[in-house]
Design a protein around this motif. Structure first.
Motif, PDB file in Angstrom:
ATOM      1  N   LEU A   1       0.719  -1.264  -0.057  1.00  0.00           N
ATOM      2  CA  LEU A   1      -0.031  -0.128  -0.201  1.00  0.00           C
ATOM      3  C   LEU A   1       0.946   1.340  -0.146  1.00  0.00           C
ATOM      4  O   LEU A   1       1.100   1.863   1.190  1.00  0.00           O
ATOM      5  CB  LEU A   1      -1.006  -0.006   1.108  1.00  0.00           C
ATOM      6  N   ALA A   2       1.191   1.813  -1.219  1.00  0.00           N
ATOM      7  CA  ALA A   2       2.235   2.880  -1.416  1.00  0.00           C
ATOM      8  C   ALA A   2       1.836   4.007  -0.632  1.00  0.00           C
ATOM      9  O   ALA A   2       2.900   4.656   0.005  1.00  0.00           O
ATOM     10  CB  ALA A   2       2.320   3.161  -2.881  1.00  0.00           C
TER      11      ALA A   2
ATOM     12  N   PRO B   1      14.036  11.927  10.343  1.00  0.00           N
ATOM     13  CA  PRO B   1      14.288  12.183   8.975  1.00  0.00           C
ATOM     14  C   PRO B   1      14.731  10.824   8.252  1.00  0.00           C
ATOM     15  O   PRO B   1      14.426  10.578   7.151  1.00  0.00           O
ATOM     16  CB  PRO B   1      15.310  13.428   8.662  1.00  0.00           C
ATOM     17  N   ARG B   2      15.548  10.060   9.027  1.00  0.00           N
ATOM     18  CA  ARG B   2      16.065   8.867   8.417  1.00  0.00           C
ATOM     19  C   ARG B   2      14.900   7.816   8.271  1.00  0.00           C
ATOM     20  O   ARG B   2      14.779   7.159   6.988  1.00  0.00           O
ATOM     21  CB  ARG B   2      17.102   8.067   9.259  1.00  0.00           C
ATOM     22  N   LYS B   3      13.907   7.628   9.132  1.00  0.00           N
ATOM     23  CA  LYS B   3      12.631   6.846   9.080  1.00  0.00           C
ATOM     24  C   LYS B   3      11.935   7.430   7.960  1.00  0.00           C
ATOM     25  O   LYS B   3      11.123   6.823   7.151  1.00  0.00           O
ATOM     26  CB  LYS B   3      12.095   6.709  10.323  1.00  0.00           C
ATOM     27  N   ALA B   4      11.703   8.817   7.751  1.00  0.00           N
ATOM     28  CA  ALA B   4      11.037   9.476   6.939  1.00  0.00           C
ATOM     29  C   ALA B   4      11.346   9.306   5.344  1.00  0.00           C
ATOM     30  O   ALA B   4      10.764   8.753   4.521  1.00  0.00           O
ATOM     31  CB  ALA B   4      10.693  10.821   7.003  1.00  0.00           C
TER      32      ALA B   4
ATOM     33  N   GLN C   1      10.983   6.412   0.414  1.00  0.00           N
ATOM     34  CA  GLN C   1      11.688   5.657  -0.559  1.00  0.00           C
ATOM     35  C   GLN C   1      10.890   4.405  -0.933  1.00  0.00           C
ATOM     36  O   GLN C   1      10.665   3.852  -2.094  1.00  0.00           O
ATOM     37  CB  GLN C   1      13.028   5.121  -0.084  1.00  0.00           C
ATOM     38  N   ARG C   2      10.118   3.653   0.081  1.00  0.00           N
ATOM     39  CA  ARG C   2       9.507   2.504  -0.187  1.00  0.00           C
ATOM     40  C   ARG C   2       8.363   2.987  -0.912  1.00  0.00           C
ATOM     41  O   ARG C   2       7.811   1.975  -1.924  1.00  0.00           O
ATOM     42  CB  ARG C   2       9.206   1.815   1.364  1.00  0.00           C
TER      43      ARG C   2
ATOM     44  N   LEU D   1      11.151  13.156  -0.182  1.00  0.00           N
ATOM     45  CA  LEU D   1      12.483  12.470   0.004  1.00  0.00           C
ATOM     46  C   LEU D   1      13.466  13.389  -0.280  1.00  0.00           C
ATOM     47  O   LEU D   1      14.491  13.697   0.274  1.00  0.00           O
ATOM     48  CB  LEU D   1      12.424  11.168  -0.999  1.00  0.00           C
ATOM     49  N   GLY D   2      13.081  14.311  -1.201  1.00  0.00           N
ATOM     50  CA  GLY D   2      14.326  15.318  -1.598  1.00  0.00           C
ATOM     51  C   GLY D   2      14.239  16.459  -0.526  1.00  0.00           C
ATOM     52  O   GLY D   2      15.428  16.516  -0.055  1.00  0.00           O
TER      53      GLY D   2
END
Length: 163
Positions: free
Chosen positions: A108-109, A125-128, A133-134, A149-150
């Motif tokens: 489920l994108a 931010p790393r988890k975000a 990315q997923r 992501l950017g």
């Protein structure tokens, strides 16, 4: 859809009204069809979306919790509840709903995208970045995920990735 469910064309008609911002009309149609199909969790979900978009957060949440109680293994109402909670500022709770949605349906994108938004709001931010990315892996044309992501790469100082 089962005989207890509204027809596909009725469902699509409600979606079109929601997209057009015709929230009261969408809600009225949902209510009318729910009298004919009281157990239709898809109609209930659309009703919750209309209520949420109208600012009726408490009512929308109640409807979504009822949908989840009726169909606990259905990922979409968990995602919708998370989106509603995120919109109302309850970020921690929204994250739990998105995580449950992803557990139930890893493909489920939009749940991954929304989870990225929640992690970003929690200054994680790393988890975000991982969630965005997923989402992009599942839905490469999701422009909002690319932008998110950017933005996260920019925050992390990864200038090349943020371009």
């Amino acid at each position: 859809m089962t005989p207890e469910s509204a027809s596909r064309s009725q469902f699509e008609s409600i979606l079109e009204r929601l997209r057009a911002g015709e929230l009261q009309e969408a809600l009225s149609t949902c209510d009318q069809l729910l009298t004919e199909h009281p157990g239709d969790i898809n109609l209930m979900g659309l009703k919750a979306v209309a209520l949420g978009d109208m600012g009726e957060i408490s009512a929308a949440r109640s409807v979504l919790l009822e949908v989840i109680a009726r169909a606990p293994g259905f990922a979409k109402p968990h995602e919708d509840l998370g989106t509603l909670l995120l919109k109302s500022g309850d970020v921690e709770q929204s994250l739990q709903s998105f995580q449950r949605a992803v557990e139930l349906d890893p493909g489920l994108a939009t749940a991954h995208y929304q989870m990225g938004r929640a992690f970003a709001a929690l200054a994680r931010p790393r988890k975000a970045a991982s969630a965005y990315q997923r989402c992009i892996e599942l839905a490469p044309n999701n422009a909002a995920a690319w932008l998110g992501l950017g933005h996260i790469h920019n925050i992390l100082g990864h200038e090349q990735e943020s371009i």
